[in-house]
Design a protein around this motif. Structure first.
Motif, mmCIF file in Angstrom:
data_model
loop_
_atom_site.group_PDB
_atom_site.id
_atom_site.type_symbol
_atom_site.label_atom_id
_atom_site.label_comp_id
_atom_site.label_asym_id
_atom_site.label_seq_id
_atom_site.Cartn_x
_atom_site.Cartn_y
_atom_site.Cartn_z
ATOM 1 N N SER A 1 26.651 3.477 14.350
ATOM 2 C CA SER A 1 26.657 4.866 13.900
ATOM 3 C C SER A 1 25.314 5.540 14.098
ATOM 4 O O SER A 1 25.051 6.585 13.519
ATOM 5 N N GLY A 2 24.453 4.933 14.902
ATOM 6 C CA GLY A 2 23.153 5.535 15.170
ATOM 7 C C GLY A 2 22.141 5.316 14.069
ATOM 8 O O GLY A 2 21.150 6.032 13.968
ATOM 9 N N ALA A 3 22.365 4.340 13.203
ATOM 10 C CA ALA A 3 21.424 4.059 12.124
ATOM 11 C C ALA A 3 20.079 3.646 12.688
ATOM 12 O O ALA A 3 19.991 3.054 13.752
ATOM 13 N N LYS A 4 19.025 3.978 11.950
ATOM 14 C CA LYS A 4 17.673 3.669 12.407
ATOM 15 C C LYS A 4 17.244 2.263 12.021
ATOM 16 O O LYS A 4 16.264 1.747 12.546
ATOM 17 N N ALA A 5 17.943 1.645 11.092
ATOM 18 C CA ALA A 5 17.541 0.335 10.592
ATOM 19 C C ALA A 5 17.875 -0.758 11.594
ATOM 20 O O ALA A 5 18.770 -0.623 12.424
ATOM 21 N N GLY A 6 17.133 -1.851 11.513
ATOM 22 C CA GLY A 6 17.436 -3.016 12.325
ATOM 23 C C GLY A 6 18.421 -3.917 11.609
ATOM 24 O O GLY A 6 18.701 -3.771 10.412
ATOM 25 N N ASP A 7 18.959 -4.870 12.348
ATOM 26 C CA ASP A 7 19.852 -5.861 11.754
ATOM 27 C C ASP A 7 19.096 -6.710 10.737
ATOM 28 O O ASP A 7 17.894 -6.939 10.866
ATOM 29 N N TRP A 8 19.829 -7.189 9.745
ATOM 30 C CA TRP A 8 19.282 -8.191 8.835
ATOM 31 C C TRP A 8 19.741 -9.568 9.300
ATOM 32 O O TRP A 8 20.875 -9.731 9.772
ATOM 33 N N TRP B 1 29.020 -3.281 2.650
ATOM 34 C CA TRP B 1 28.015 -2.315 3.080
ATOM 35 C C TRP B 1 27.685 -2.390 4.562
ATOM 36 O O TRP B 1 27.209 -1.410 5.137
ATOM 37 N N SER B 2 27.877 -3.534 5.200
ATOM 38 C CA SER B 2 27.496 -3.698 6.605
ATOM 39 C C SER B 2 28.470 -4.635 7.291
ATOM 40 O O SER B 2 29.215 -5.373 6.634
ATOM 41 N N ILE C 1 24.660 -7.590 9.435
ATOM 42 C CA ILE C 1 23.985 -8.672 8.723
ATOM 43 C C ILE C 1 24.462 -9.977 9.349
ATOM 44 O O ILE C 1 25.660 -10.237 9.453
ATOM 45 N N TRP C 2 23.503 -10.788 9.770
ATOM 46 C CA TRP C 2 23.814 -12.075 10.393
ATOM 47 C C TRP C 2 23.526 -13.186 9.387
ATOM 48 O O TRP C 2 22.392 -13.317 8.907
ATOM 49 N N LEU C 3 24.540 -13.976 9.064
ATOM 50 C CA LEU C 3 24.347 -15.191 8.275
ATOM 51 C C LEU C 3 24.320 -16.343 9.269
ATOM 52 O O LEU C 3 25.312 -16.607 9.953
ATOM 53 N N VAL C 4 23.164 -17.026 9.362
ATOM 54 C CA VAL C 4 23.004 -18.040 10.411
ATOM 55 C C VAL C 4 22.516 -19.348 9.801
ATOM 56 O O VAL C 4 21.857 -19.372 8.766
ATOM 57 N N GLY C 5 22.839 -20.443 10.476
ATOM 58 C CA GLY C 5 22.369 -21.753 10.032
ATOM 59 C C GLY C 5 23.518 -22.609 9.548
ATOM 60 O O GLY C 5 24.575 -22.693 10.185
#
Length: 278
Positions: A138-145, A226-227, A207-211
């Motif tokens: 949506s063109g958000a300015k934030a980076g991925d978490w 939210w994401s 939001i990436w849950l990794v590991g």
């Protein structure tokens, strides 16, 4: 023959070794600056002590190098397996002292976050990279978490929070929250509160849950409120330990040899009390 001890503050740092044994993988790398020369990933269920020195020697030998060509060593200090962390830290400190080279510490979770995010991007496909990283759908300015997790049993995880602020993998994840051992339910609540408090344009598009995600994926599902949530099972690779170490050594950042210790972490008192009541 032992190398003469020189001033590590003026010594050039171009070729170096990197090592992490805080997880089920003994992850090691040989770097030339930020270039990966060789990598080793051995799955040993945290029985890494038998492989450490031989694998580092193999990495050097395969590139025609010796210990005299090594200008620094980077080591993952956890958090993670208590026994595992000590193996890498002890080996790195011993080699740094014997070879007269600087040693620098890196976060195991930061390396896990970087590698897990990159694996997720590869799985999704390069064509989607610009859409979901940095700008968002949506063109958000934030980076991925990126939320790296290592299972610590009894509902606990070793975890932290990082942001990826570029569409490329050339910049390491930027820390938003410190590494710690946390109850996954409480950690998810904390992340939800943080997301709710952010203006919509500052919320991460993904939001990436990794590991080690298998046990904790269900709890993390609440973040979808939210994401977009992407879950990426991932085991640490030496190249990301090496790249983090490269960044620090090239900036001439190193640890004091005799005070370098593992990051074991402890539960916050309130969480520990909650766990005791179960």
């Amino acid at each position: 023959m032992q190398r003469e001890h020189t001033d590590v503050n003026v010594k050039p740092r171009e070729r170096f070794l990197a090592l992490d044994t805080a997880t089920t993988v003994m992850a090691a790398a040989l770097m030339n600056g930020r270039e990966l020369l060789g990598e080793s990933n051995i799955y040993g269920e945290r029985n890494h002590s038998v492989h450490v020195i031989s694998e580092l020697e193999r990495l050097l030998n395969e590139d025609g190098l010796t210990r005299d060509d090594v200008d620094g060593i980077a080591v993952g200090v956890g958090p993670g397996s208590y026994t595992g962390i000590r193996i890498a830290v002890t080996a790195a400190k011993t080699l740094a002292w014997a070879w007269g080279i600087p040693v620098t510490s890196i976060s195991t979770l930061q390396a896990l976050a970087w590698g897990g995010w990159n694996r997720g991007i590869e799985m999704k496909g390069q064509e989607d990279k610009a859409e979901f990283v940095n700008n968002g759908p949506s063109g958000a300015k934030a980076g991925d978490w990126v939320v790296p997790v290592l299972d610590a049993r009894r509902g606990q995880v070793y975890t932290g929070l990082f942001a990826m602020n570029t569409v490329e993998d050339t910049e390491s994840p930027q820390r938003l929250e410190p590494d710690a051992i946390r109850l996954m339910t409480t950690w998810t609540d904390d992340l939800l509160q943080r997301l709710e408090a952010l203006p919509s344009e500052e919320r991460p598009p993904v939001i990436w849950l990794v590991g080690e995600t298998a046990v904790h994926a269900e709890t993390a599902e609440r973040l979808r409120a939210w994401s977009e949530l992407r879950i990426v099972p991932y085991e640490l690779e030496g190249r990301w330990v090496g790249r983090l170490g490269a960044d620090k050594l090239l900036r001439q950042e190193h640890d004091e040899l005799h005070t370098l210790v593992p990051n074991y972490t402890q539960l916050a008192e309130a969480e520990a009390n909650l766990l005791r009541q179960r």
